[in-house]
Structures are given as structure tokens and as C-alpha cells.
Scaffold this active site. Structure first.
Site, mmCIF file in Angstrom:
data_model
loop_
_atom_site.group_PDB
_atom_site.id
_atom_site.type_symbol
_atom_site.label_atom_id
_atom_site.label_comp_id
_atom_site.label_asym_id
_atom_site.label_seq_id
_atom_site.Cartn_x
_atom_site.Cartn_y
_atom_site.Cartn_z
ATOM 1 N N LYS A 267 0.903 -1.136 -0.053
ATOM 2 C CA LYS A 267 0.010 -0.020 0.051
ATOM 3 C C LYS A 267 0.899 1.206 -0.143
ATOM 4 O O LYS A 267 2.143 0.965 0.452
ATOM 5 C CB LYS A 267 -0.842 0.215 1.263
ATOM 6 C CG LYS A 267 -2.002 -0.922 1.263
ATOM 7 C CD LYS A 267 -2.846 -0.846 2.371
ATOM 8 C CE LYS A 267 -4.011 -1.725 2.724
ATOM 9 N NZ LYS A 267 -4.880 -1.495 1.524
ATOM 10 N N ASP A 337 -2.897 -7.508 -1.840
ATOM 11 C CA ASP A 337 -3.620 -6.510 -0.924
ATOM 12 C C ASP A 337 -5.273 -7.057 -0.820
ATOM 13 O O ASP A 337 -6.003 -6.536 -0.017
ATOM 14 C CB ASP A 337 -3.567 -5.116 -1.546
ATOM 15 C CG ASP A 337 -3.785 -4.075 -0.312
ATOM 16 O OD1 ASP A 337 -3.946 -4.236 0.704
ATOM 17 O OD2 ASP A 337 -3.946 -2.896 -0.876
ATOM 18 N N GLU A 339 -6.468 -9.545 0.633
ATOM 19 C CA GLU A 339 -6.075 -10.458 1.395
ATOM 20 C C GLU A 339 -7.453 -10.972 2.414
ATOM 21 O O GLU A 339 -7.422 -11.972 2.928
ATOM 22 C CB GLU A 339 -4.951 -10.219 2.464
ATOM 23 C CG GLU A 339 -5.338 -9.307 3.744
ATOM 24 C CD GLU A 339 -5.855 -7.986 3.375
ATOM 25 O OE1 GLU A 339 -5.910 -7.477 2.304
ATOM 26 O OE2 GLU A 339 -6.523 -7.355 4.273
ATOM 27 N N ARG A 341 -10.469 -11.398 1.637
ATOM 28 C CA ARG A 341 -11.372 -12.449 1.010
ATOM 29 C C ARG A 341 -10.631 -14.010 1.028
ATOM 30 O O ARG A 341 -11.099 -14.868 0.954
ATOM 31 C CB ARG A 341 -11.813 -12.066 -0.284
ATOM 32 C CG ARG A 341 -10.557 -11.956 -1.355
ATOM 33 C CD ARG A 341 -10.983 -10.933 -2.527
ATOM 34 N NE ARG A 341 -10.946 -9.554 -2.272
ATOM 35 C CZ ARG A 341 -11.360 -8.719 -3.143
ATOM 36 N NH1 ARG A 341 -11.781 -9.184 -4.514
ATOM 37 N NH2 ARG A 341 -10.996 -7.662 -3.089
HETATM 38 N N1 BES Z 1 -8.396 -3.580 4.120
HETATM 39 C C1 BES Z 1 -8.311 -3.237 2.756
HETATM 40 C C2 BES Z 1 -9.981 -2.315 2.608
HETATM 41 C C3 BES Z 1 -9.948 -1.145 3.335
HETATM 42 C C4 BES Z 1 -9.204 -0.078 2.772
HETATM 43 C C5 BES Z 1 -10.429 -1.084 4.389
HETATM 44 C C6 BES Z 1 -9.325 1.322 3.379
HETATM 45 C C7 BES Z 1 -10.610 0.259 5.034
HETATM 46 C C8 BES Z 1 -9.993 1.369 4.590
HETATM 47 C C9 BES Z 1 -8.300 -4.479 1.763
HETATM 48 O O1 BES Z 1 -7.566 -5.464 2.356
HETATM 49 C C10 BES Z 1 -7.772 -4.124 0.824
HETATM 50 O O2 BES Z 1 -6.607 -3.563 0.521
HETATM 51 N N2 BES Z 1 -8.666 -4.032 -0.461
HETATM 52 C C11 BES Z 1 -8.298 -3.726 -1.719
HETATM 53 C C12 BES Z 1 -8.904 -4.591 -2.571
HETATM 54 C C13 BES Z 1 -8.277 -4.315 -4.143
HETATM 55 C C14 BES Z 1 -6.839 -4.790 -4.180
HETATM 56 C C15 BES Z 1 -9.135 -5.301 -5.071
HETATM 57 C C16 BES Z 1 -8.762 -2.201 -2.052
HETATM 58 O O3 BES Z 1 -9.953 -1.816 -1.679
HETATM 59 O O4 BES Z 1 -8.069 -1.433 -2.402
HETATM 60 ZN ZN ZN Z 2 -7.431 -5.673 4.205
HETATM 61 MN MN MN Z 3 -5.482 -5.233 1.892
#
Ligand code: BES
Ligand code: ZN
Ligand code: MN
Length: 482
Positions: A267, A337, A339, A341
Site C-alpha cells: 500500500k 492486498d 487478502e 477475502r
Molecule cells: N483492508 C483493505 C480495505 C480497506 C481500505 C478497508 C481502506 C478500510 C479502509 C483491503 O484489504 C484492501 O486492501 N482491499 C483492496 C482490494 C483491491 C486490491 C481489489 C482495496 O480496497 O483497494
Molecule cells: Zn485488508
Molecule cells: Mn488489503
């Protein structure tokens, strides 16, 4: 915090603070001989919903202060009532009084009875009076430790029921928020397990699958996330048997990523600290479980927390890796990222062994959910309309709201992989729905719902912190399932 019920005349009370509408305040002040004082103090007071005024009475008065709640004498809507309670609760929190008598149950609310007014009022108080200061070395503000809910004798039984339930709900809410707010160097998967073990009671057992056991069970998706971290992952299982021996349990599953760096799909640095909140789904199901246990709900409940840390390292999963899940399906991990799911899909198929009546998972799953709904609603996905509706209703009733989202087959196609049964990400469109569609492939054996709480479970910015959502929604759903 101790909640209790109090009957009798307001003017005969002795309390550091009385919280009531303007009319009741004036009546009490008059009976105590301070009518002019209250009149003068409230001269510029508009008595509108969302306003309040804290009036000090002379030191010898048995009622030391009156916190006048604006709008409380009117016939108000449910959302206005919440606003009235929230405004005074926040004022109470900053007033630093040790205890208070809360007389807003008397406010008339459209289509809501005294039980709802007490339940929702106490829920709002619980939220406002929460503090997390265990890592501050300087002495903190004095906290309110006792609220007496003023009720007339006719409504006493209903108020008492709401008081009992909110005592339990408050414990669950506080647990969820404490776990969420703890820093990620303290709150790791083993910490979540230790906290879960504290729920133990005669009809509660707590166990955990360690990484060796999960590998034996073929949980390749969970392990793909956990493998990059030095901190071992845990699948935590809390089994509460409050119902009949043979009654099918409700299963709650929580995403417990104690820190989400994104893994090799790292990230960006801005606000990455907020990814300590990526275990808020886990925190909320543990909170709801604690509330259910404390309220002695007559039901069987299995709570599963998929706890792992998502880190980049020499042992971390690469984009392109293919793993086999507990269900036997293979997944091509295109983005490390995504992760949540991965840890959840193994928990979902593991849940089949409990022959559940319903399964509800809670996860801070996608940033896309925040784009879709902001922070006001949790996204509700379900393969079962009765279950989906029950969760939406529980959210509307408490104010901890959810909003239904589609799980149409049309969205599944973006998860096609040329090499494996499914990819772990789709394109840029409809990210929260596609994530839910991924999960749905592992949840076809029972009525299932998925709550994406990425926007609702925590706040960023100046008021950074865990909100305790959706503990109230879940607790209400459990109460209504009886
Ligand atoms: N934990 C994050 C989602 C998230 C982001 C929760 C901001 C709260 C605040 C999750 O693991 C994630 O990184 N999701 C990605 C998915 C993408 C790679 C398809 C996302 O939302 O960018
Ligand atoms: Zn996450
Ligand atoms: Mn993530």
C-alpha cells in the site's frame, strides 16, 4: 459504566446531573426553589433538536446540575431523538460528572415505544461515553461511571429490559473498540486469541487452529496471507451454547487482519497506520459475542475469527501465485492486498461443519465500499432475502445502519482466471460487490450474509478510532432471531 433504573419524582432526586427536557428541568428547578435561576440561564436557549445547555444549581441543591436537552419536549422523529440524545451525551462526556440521571425516555418519538427509546438512548450514551486512554501517561479526564434511567412505574419493566440489554451491549461495544484501537504491535493474532479466551464461561469454549493445523486442513488461502508475517496466524473459534443442545447455531465470522500493509502489492504510505483497524470485523463479532454471552441469550453461537497479519517479506505470497483453498477450489492471487477475502474464504467453508442456521461475516473488506456508501452505512450482501432483511431491520432499529447491495451473477465474470478456478481480484468497477461475489462462492451451503464495514467500523482524521460498528446491529439481529 453501570446502568440502572430509577422511579419516583425528579425533584426528590439527589444527583450531580439531571438530563431532561426544558419543561421537566423548569419544574424540578421550581420545586427546588431555583426557578428564576433556570429561567435566566436559559434565556438565550433555543430549545431546538441538537442543542443543549448545562445549568449549574447552587451547591447545596440535591440536583447539582441540569443538562437541558433541546427539542426533548416536542414529538420528534426517530432520527431527531437520536440527535437529541447524542448531543446531550457528548455534553455529559465533557462535563466530567461521576453520575447522572437520564430522563429522556419521556420524550415522545413517532412510532417508537418506551423500550425503543430506552434501548436507543442508552446505546447512544454508551457510544459517547467511551474513552481509550490506556496508552496515555498523563492523567485523563474524569469519567461518568453511572447512569440512572428515570422511568415512571408504568414503563419500568420495559426500561429495565433495555437497561439489562444495554449493559451487555456496552461491554461488547467497548471490547470491539478497545481491540480496534490497540496498536498493531500489541494487537496481533495471538493477542486476539488471548482476548477471546477471556470470554470463557461454563457454556463457552474457546479454541484456535494454529498454522500447522490450518495447513493440514488445506487452508491454502489463509496461509497465503499469513506466510509473509513473522507473527503466526490463528483461526479463533468461540463456541457459546446458550440454546437447546440440538438447535443449529448462528455463525459469525470476522476478518482479523491485525495489520494490512498490502503485502508484496504494498500500500502507499499515506494513512497506512489506519490499517491497524483491518481487524475491526473480528473485533465486532467478538464484541457481539461478548454481549450475547453477558445477556445470556438463549441461542447457540459460533464465532470464528480469521486472524493474520499481511506483510511483505521473503516468504510472502507473490502476485501470480496459485493456492488451493480449504474448499478445494484454486485461487490465483493477482493482488496480495486483496487478502481479506483469502482469509475469509477458508473460514467460510470451515463453517459448514457447524451446520449453521445462518452465517454472517463482517469485514473491512474494500476501499470501494467507502466510495459507494461512505461511513454512514455498512454494505449488506446476502444470498438469502430473509437474512438480508433481518440485518437491514436490525440496523434501522438501532441506528447502526446497513444498506443492501446486489450479489448478481453478472458481477462474477470479472473474477475469471486463465489458470485457476477464480482470481482474487476483478477490475476497477464495483469493487465491494466483486469482493462479495468472491466470498459467495465459498458460502453456498447455508443462508449467508456479508457486511463490508470498511467505511463504518472506524474513523480517520481528528476523531480517529474504532466506532464499535456493527456490534449493535449484530446484537439486535441476535435478539430478534430468538
Ligand atoms: N483492508 C483493505 C480495505 C480497506 C481500505 C478497508 C481502506 C478500510 C479502509 C483491503 O484489504 C484492501 O486492501 N482491499 C483492496 C482490494 C483491491 C486490491 C481489489 C482495496 O480496497 O483497494
Ligand atoms: Zn485488508
Ligand atoms: Mn488489503
Amino acid at each position: 459504566m453501570k446502568y440502572s433504573t430509577k422511579t419516583g419524582s425528579l425533584a426528590s432526586l439527589s444527583t450531580p446531573c439531571l438530563i431532561c427536557g426544558y419543561k421537566a428541568g423548569l419544574r424540578v428547578a421550581s420545586e427546588l426553589g431555583h426557578r428564576d435561576l433556570l429561567r435566566t440561564a436559559t434565556q438565550d436557549f433555543s430549545d431546538k433538536v441538537g442543542t443543549n445547555l448545562l445549568v449549574q444549581l447552587p451547591r447545596q441543591s440535591p440536583v447539582k446540575r441540569i443538562l437541558v436537552a433541546g427539542g426533548a419536549d416536542a414529538h420528534v422523529s426517530a432520527s431527531e431523538y437520536r440527535k437529541i440524545v447524542r448531543s446531550t451525551a457528548n455534553r455529559l462526556a465533557s462535563a466530567e460528572v461521576s453520575s447522572a440521571v437520564w430522563a429522556l425516555v419521556a420524550t415522545q418519538v413517532q412510532a417508537q415505544d418506551v423500550y425503543w427509546r430506552s434501548f436507543v438512548g442508552l446505546y447512544e450514551l454508551s457510544l459517547a461515553l467511551y474513552r481509550f486512554d490506556r496508552h496515555k501517561s498523563a492523567p485523563e479526564t474524569k469519567q461518568t461511571t453511572r447512569i440512572q434511567v428515570h422511568a415512571d412505574s408504568r414503563s419500568r419493566a420495559n426500561v429495565q429490559k433495555a437497561v439489562r440489554e444495554n449493559q451487555a451491549l456496552k461491554s461488547g461495544l467497548d471490547l470491539a473498540r478497545d481491540l480496534g484501537n490497540q496498536p498493531p504491535n500489541i494487537c496481533d493474532p495471538s493477542y486476539l486469541l488471548r482476548e477471546a479466551r477471556k470470554l470463557r464461561a461454563p457454556n463457552v469454549s474457546v479454541s484456535a487452529l494454529d498454522e500447522r493445523r490450518m495447513t493440514e486442513l488445506g487452508m491454502g488461502a489463509f496461509m497465503a496471507v499469513s506466510t509473509g508475517s513473522e507473527t503466526p496466524g490463528k483461526m479463533i473459534i468461540v463456541n457459546y451454547r446458550g440454546g437447546k443442545a440440538k438447535a443449529a447455531p448462528i455463525v459469525l465470522i470476522g476478518k482479523g487482519i491485525t495489520f494490512d500493509t498490502g503485502g508484496i502489492s504494498l500500500k502507499p504510505p499515506a494513512a497506512m497506520d489506519e490499517m491497524k483497524f483491518d481487524m475491526c470485523g473480528a473485533a465486532s463479532v467478538l464484541g457481539a459475542t461478548k454481549a450475547a454471552i453477558e445477556a445470556k441469550l438463549p441461542l447457540n453461537l459460533v464465532t470464528i475469527v480469521a486472524a493474520a497479519e499481511n506483510m511483505p517479506s521473503g516468504r510472502a505470497t507473490r502476485p501470480g501465485d496459485i493456492v488451493t483453498t480449504h474448499s478445494g477450489k484454486t485461487v490465483e492471487i493477482l493482488n496480495t492486498d486483496a487478502e481479506g477475502r483469502l482469509v475469509l474464504c477458508d473460514a467460510l467453508s470451515y463453517a459448514e461443519r457447524y451446520r449453521p442456521k445462518a452465517v454472517v461475516d463482517v469485514a473491512t473488506l474494500t476501499g470501494a465500499c467507502i466510495i459507494a456508501l461512505g461511513s454512514h452505512a455498512s454494505a449488506v450482501f446476502s444470498n438469502d432475502d430473509a437474512l438480508g432483511l433481518a440485518l437491514i431491520d436490525a440496523g434501522d432499529w438501532t441506528g447502526d445502519r446497513g444498506w443492501r447491495m446486489p450479489l448478481w451473477d453478472d458481477y462474477q465474470s470479472s473474477l475469471k482466471s486463465p489458470f485457476a478456478d477464480v482470481a482474487n481480484v476483478g477490475g476497477r468497477e464495483a469493487g465491494s460487490i466483486v469482493a462479495a461475489c468472491f466470498l459467495s462462492r465459498f458460502a453456498s451451503a447455508y443462508p449467508w450474509a456479508h457486511l463490508d464495514v470498511a467505511g463504518s467500523a472506524f474513523r480517520g482524521g481528528a476523531k480517529k478510532g474504532a466506532t464499535g460498528r456493527p456490534v449493535a446491529l449484530l446484537f439486535r439481529y441476535l435478539l430478534e432471531s430468538l
